[in-house]
Design a protein around this motif. Sequence first.
Motif, PDB file in Angstrom:
ATOM      1  N   ASP A 715      46.590   6.414 -85.031  1.00 37.83           N
ATOM      2  CA  ASP A 715      47.373   7.567 -85.485  1.00 37.83           C
ATOM      3  C   ASP A 715      47.486   8.601 -84.373  1.00 37.83           C
ATOM      4  OD1 ASP A 715      47.563   6.579 -88.171  1.00 37.83           O
ATOM      5  OD2 ASP A 715      45.463   7.185 -88.440  1.00 37.83           O
ATOM      6  N   SER A 716      48.683   9.173 -84.223  1.00 35.69           N
ATOM      7  CA  SER A 716      48.915  10.246 -83.256  1.00 35.69           C
ATOM      8  C   SER A 716      48.858  11.571 -84.002  1.00 35.69           C
ATOM      9  CB  SER A 716      50.302  10.090 -82.650  1.00 35.69           C
ATOM     10  OG  SER A 716      50.237   9.863 -81.323  1.00 35.69           O
ATOM     11  N   ILE A 717      47.881  12.415 -83.695  1.00 35.84           N
ATOM     12  CA  ILE A 717      47.683  13.689 -84.392  1.00 35.84           C
ATOM     13  C   ILE A 717      48.247  14.809 -83.521  1.00 35.84           C
ATOM     14  CG2 ILE A 717      46.022  15.182 -85.525  1.00 35.84           C
ATOM     15  CD1 ILE A 717      46.198  12.306 -86.615  1.00 35.84           C
ATOM     16  N   GLN A 718      49.229  15.509 -84.062  1.00 39.22           N
ATOM     17  CA  GLN A 718      49.851  16.612 -83.339  1.00 39.22           C
ATOM     18  C   GLN A 718      49.126  17.921 -83.671  1.00 39.22           C
ATOM     19  OE1 GLN A 718      52.340  15.900 -81.218  1.00 39.22           O
ATOM     20  NE2 GLN A 718      52.279  13.741 -81.844  1.00 39.22           N
ATOM     21  N   LEU A 719      48.777  18.680 -82.641  1.00 41.95           N
ATOM     22  CA  LEU A 719      48.112  19.966 -82.798  1.00 41.95           C
ATOM     23  C   LEU A 719      48.933  21.040 -82.097  1.00 41.95           C
ATOM     24  CD1 LEU A 719      44.483  18.822 -81.882  1.00 41.95           C
ATOM     25  CD2 LEU A 719      45.408  19.125 -84.188  1.00 41.95           C
ATOM     26  N   SER A 720      48.976  22.225 -82.664  1.00 39.86           N
ATOM     27  CA  SER A 720      49.709  23.318 -82.041  1.00 39.86           C
ATOM     28  C   SER A 720      48.940  24.613 -82.220  1.00 39.86           C
ATOM     29  CB  SER A 720      51.113  23.452 -82.653  1.00 39.86           C
ATOM     30  OG  SER A 720      51.033  23.752 -84.032  1.00 39.86           O
ATOM     31  N   GLY A 721      49.177  25.546 -81.301  1.00 41.55           N
ATOM     32  CA  GLY A 721      48.505  26.846 -81.341  1.00 41.55           C
ATOM     33  C   GLY A 721      48.558  27.506 -79.991  1.00 41.55           C
ATOM     34  N   ASP A 722      47.405  27.953 -79.479  1.00 47.62           N
ATOM     35  CA  ASP A 722      47.352  28.595 -78.180  1.00 47.62           C
ATOM     36  C   ASP A 722      46.191  28.010 -77.385  1.00 47.62           C
ATOM     37  OD1 ASP A 722      45.059  29.810 -79.223  1.00 47.62           O
ATOM     38  OD2 ASP A 722      46.168  31.596 -79.853  1.00 47.62           O
ATOM     39  N   ASP A 723      45.758  28.760 -76.336  1.00 47.63           N
ATOM     40  CA  ASP A 723      44.711  28.237 -75.466  1.00 47.63           C
ATOM     41  C   ASP A 723      43.325  28.271 -76.093  1.00 47.63           C
ATOM     42  OD1 ASP A 723      46.613  27.810 -73.582  1.00 47.63           O
ATOM     43  OD2 ASP A 723      46.146  29.573 -72.376  1.00 47.63           O
ATOM     44  N   GLN A 725      42.809  28.042 -79.844  1.00 49.28           N
ATOM     45  CA  GLN A 725      42.703  27.398 -81.156  1.00 49.28           C
ATOM     46  C   GLN A 725      44.006  26.680 -81.475  1.00 49.28           C
ATOM     47  OE1 GLN A 725      42.660  29.562 -85.176  1.00 49.28           O
ATOM     48  NE2 GLN A 725      40.488  29.129 -84.862  1.00 49.28           N
ATOM     49  N   VAL A 726      43.883  25.451 -81.969  1.00 51.73           N
ATOM     50  CA  VAL A 726      45.045  24.684 -82.400  1.00 51.73           C
ATOM     51  C   VAL A 726      44.735  24.072 -83.759  1.00 51.73           C
ATOM     52  CG1 VAL A 726      45.913  24.157 -80.087  1.00 51.73           C
ATOM     53  CG2 VAL A 726      44.211  22.665 -81.127  1.00 51.73           C
ATOM     54  N   SER A 727      45.784  23.698 -84.473  1.00 55.40           N
ATOM     55  CA  SER A 727      45.584  23.116 -85.797  1.00 55.40           C
ATOM     56  C   SER A 727      46.674  22.085 -86.069  1.00 55.40           C
ATOM     57  CB  SER A 727      45.598  24.204 -86.873  1.00 55.40           C
ATOM     58  OG  SER A 727      46.815  24.929 -86.833  1.00 55.40           O
ATOM     59  N   GLY A 728      46.423  21.261 -87.058  1.00 56.03           N
ATOM     60  CA  GLY A 728      47.380  20.237 -87.439  1.00 56.03           C
ATOM     61  C   GLY A 728      46.885  19.510 -88.680  1.00 56.03           C
ATOM     62  N   ASN A 749      44.145  15.733 -94.251  1.00 53.78           N
ATOM     63  CA  ASN A 749      43.276  16.903 -94.168  1.00 53.78           C
ATOM     64  C   ASN A 749      43.820  17.881 -93.128  1.00 53.78           C
ATOM     65  OD1 ASN A 749      41.509  15.926 -96.056  1.00 53.78           O
ATOM     66  ND2 ASN A 749      39.981  15.195 -94.581  1.00 53.78           N
ATOM     67  N   ALA A 750      43.594  19.156 -93.375  1.00 56.49           N
ATOM     68  CA  ALA A 750      43.925  20.174 -92.373  1.00 56.49           C
ATOM     69  C   ALA A 750      42.811  20.211 -91.340  1.00 56.49           C
ATOM     70  CB  ALA A 750      44.083  21.548 -93.032  1.00 56.49           C
ATOM     71  N   VAL A 751      43.171  20.166 -90.046  1.00 59.71           N
ATOM     72  CA  VAL A 751      42.175  20.161 -88.981  1.00 59.71           C
ATOM     73  C   VAL A 751      42.429  21.354 -88.054  1.00 59.71           C
ATOM     74  CG1 VAL A 751      41.816  17.679 -89.054  1.00 59.71           C
ATOM     75  CG2 VAL A 751      43.588  18.606 -87.571  1.00 59.71           C
ATOM     76  N   THR A 752      41.352  21.913 -87.565  1.00 56.92           N
ATOM     77  CA  THR A 752      41.427  23.043 -86.626  1.00 56.92           C
ATOM     78  C   THR A 752      40.440  22.800 -85.501  1.00 56.92           C
ATOM     79  OG1 THR A 752      42.017  24.585 -88.383  1.00 56.92           O
ATOM     80  CG2 THR A 752      41.206  25.533 -86.333  1.00 56.92           C
ATOM     81  N   PHE A 753      40.921  22.953 -84.272  1.00 55.79           N
ATOM     82  CA  PHE A 753      40.086  22.817 -83.081  1.00 55.79           C
ATOM     83  C   PHE A 753      39.964  24.199 -82.455  1.00 55.79           C
ATOM     84  CE2 PHE A 753      39.253  22.307 -78.632  1.00 55.79           C
ATOM     85  CZ  PHE A 753      38.511  21.151 -78.490  1.00 55.79           C
ATOM     86  N   TRP A 764      35.159  21.532 -84.440  1.00 50.97           N
ATOM     87  CA  TRP A 764      36.185  20.778 -85.151  1.00 50.97           C
ATOM     88  C   TRP A 764      35.967  21.020 -86.644  1.00 50.97           C
ATOM     89  CZ3 TRP A 764      40.386  17.966 -83.751  1.00 50.97           C
ATOM     90  CH2 TRP A 764      40.958  17.147 -84.726  1.00 50.97           C
ATOM     91  N   THR A 765      36.965  21.616 -87.284  1.00 47.67           N
ATOM     92  CA  THR A 765      36.874  21.929 -88.711  1.00 47.67           C
ATOM     93  C   THR A 765      37.921  21.127 -89.460  1.00 47.67           C
ATOM     94  OG1 THR A 765      36.107  24.168 -88.230  1.00 47.67           O
ATOM     95  CG2 THR A 765      36.942  23.754 -90.448  1.00 47.67           C
ATOM     96  N   GLU A 766      37.495  20.455 -90.512  1.00 49.60           N
ATOM     97  CA  GLU A 766      38.414  19.625 -91.302  1.00 49.60           C
ATOM     98  C   GLU A 766      38.243  19.991 -92.772  1.00 49.60           C
ATOM     99  OE1 GLU A 766      39.730  14.905 -91.500  1.00 49.60           O
ATOM    100  OE2 GLU A 766      38.536  15.728 -89.843  1.00 49.60           O
TER     101      GLU A 766
END
Length: 791
Positions: A715-723, A725-728, A749-753, A764-766
Amino acid sequence: MSGMREELGRSGEDGRGPEAQGGVGYHVGVGGSTDGPVVAGSYNVVVDARHGSVVTVERERPAPVRRDRISVLPRRTREPLGREAEAAALTAAVAAEGLVRLCGPAGVGKSTLLRHVARGAASGPDGVVFVSAAHRQVADLAQEVFEACYRTQGYAPSRADLRGLLTGLRITVYVDNADLTIDQLRELTDLVPDATFVLAGRDSTPIGDGAVHHLAGLGQDVAARLLTRALGRPLHDAEHATAVDLWQVSGGNPLLLLRAAGVAGSGRQELPPPAAVGDLLPLLLDQLDEAARKALNLLATLGDAELATVHIGALTGEPDPAGVCDRLTGLGLVTPGEHGYLCAPGVVPAVQRRDDAAIPVDGLCRYFTRWVGDPATTPAQVAAHSRAIERVAGLTTDAGLPELTVALGRAASPKLAHSLRFDAWGRTLSRGWVGARRAGDREAEAYFTHEEGVRSLVTGRWVVAGALLAQAGVLWHVLGDQRGSAAATDAHRFLPPELQPPGRIDVPEHPGPGEGDTPDIVAEHMADLDHAVPEPPSPATFDSVDAAYSGTDPSSFEMPPDPGPPSPPADLTTAPGGDFGVTANAGSAAPAGAVSTGATGATGATAATGASAAAAAAQGTSLLTMFLVGLAVVGTIAAVAYNKNKEEQALGNWPTVSGTGIANDWQTGITGAAAPTITSAPPTGIAGTWEIYQDAFTIEESGYGAYVYRTECGDSIQLSGDDTQVSGQAPVRTRDSAGASCGPIIGYNAVTFTMGAGPDTAWWTETMPPDEAELRTCGGYCGTTTLTRVG
């Protein structure tokens, strides 16, 4: 508030859509969380919104990585009418490189032309950066240029490091509202020595060999075209002569011509006569509808501050604030900025003379306090509205509501610190301090004094930092706040040896009624934090204190040894000595040589002289008060050397950091090099290889603010945000028939890096969406896990 939060989330950091922001692919600034520390030069600052920030020395500073594409463009505006020749001349001057100045009177169209050229001209070999210098000092402008050129997380380099990082970058830097002093402009251009600077402002004083382009008013034919466009109809036969007269009287100034057309199009049938040019604003204001009047009154209340349309709509109740502001722009009453709108020249006094111009400042202050304190509001957004926050704070104090000023200042201060716009931070601290004094809020006074002490420390204003941190420590002690007192004491240890007390100062366990009175050096500094460039002192006085620590890295400072029991005042001149090596943490015990309070106290900035101590003792003051009196005396003497240090810094003669105690492999070979050599530095941002439970995965940057990683299931997980924090969204799969975890997808699930305090730690928060809680379990995926960088 929820509606405003949704709008900010949709439109970006300033409430404008992508088109209005000029199509910029990433936003510059520190966004997101305000929980982590920031690094300023060699200092690591953990921002504490209650007890005062904690400072340590950062032994390994971050290693910024050059952006592949440097492109920060201005917001898109209408093409300037009839400026083809001027645009071509300015574009040719930019192509020739060097320094270009665009000057002219207010309203002549400098900003419009500058934005047009910035978006249309070829950029420098390494890219283009557009900034506005309105109400901003060089340090904040330079930090913005740095963040435009490098991927970095919560890092503001020292001046010496900053110049090294920006040397070799052949970018074109467009600076609007560049009405800075000559010394400030030289400082800014010296920090990016290989850039081409294009400066738009009223001043036409040349700098070196730079080209100066004077922007005059429109020609007669172009003026007639502008009037026709603004009216939305051809000129009547009788209006041609009036148009010529208006052109002559206005000097072809586009702003005055727009206002004349606005008067004609707002109820009048014909253009106003030339004699009415001086009365155009009252005529226009009389013809505004209710929505336009409320928006203009709000902007006039904020004076020269810019305000995003999301706030204009929330404060006026207007459902289409952007449309209202566009109409006001067409009338020559407001001007578009990079983050919103502000009043055009001359409008504020005209509006303020009217009876209906008053806006309740208490509601205005409460609104901004709620918005700033909202967790969804990022530091970058607060920094973009720092001028509005300053204005509101001043108005609230003047209105006799200093407690509201205090609340706003305390809400804004942590986010301005995280934005790394330290000059804007300082001005807000000043207004908060004034409000605290008027409100009699000693806790808030201690907080603002402490934060300004920390800010002064990390920006190299060491003499005043010593005085501020000493006073903050006294106030915290009087209030019984041990954490605040410890934070002030620990921060004070990072001052140069010349500004360290030679012995321990014992604070009375039961302070007297006058304990914590503010010394003049503190009061004068806190009451006016505009940070103008100081007048150069006499060269004959430069050698005393400055030579002792100019260019010295704070990690090489030595701490005085613990002298044991407190000595009499006459012995406060003992020479310092000993080793440095104590880590500062909030709530830690006071180190040897620091204040002993029975709780935790504060150190001062210098030793009191014997004469000062004796005089203070004769007046019956406490030992601590004597120390602060001596501090003010020595601080006044040392300020001469401090001013010299700052003058050399302003002229670009920043000493190279010695590297003692904080060596950086990536720093070697930067200064003076033809091009930066740090792109091969170890990764510090989100992109990289991370390990979780002994399993590694790689996050790759796929675009500006966009990242991707691939799971073991493909699976390809797309993340977006800034330098930072990103989420997807990550798919959740069942186990297949063989027991592997790559079965069918049963949900997402919602994921946040989120980056951690250092470059090699992240979280890593899921979480499972609430609406799926009844359909499936979390499958062991949910929660927060620590990641470690392995590549």
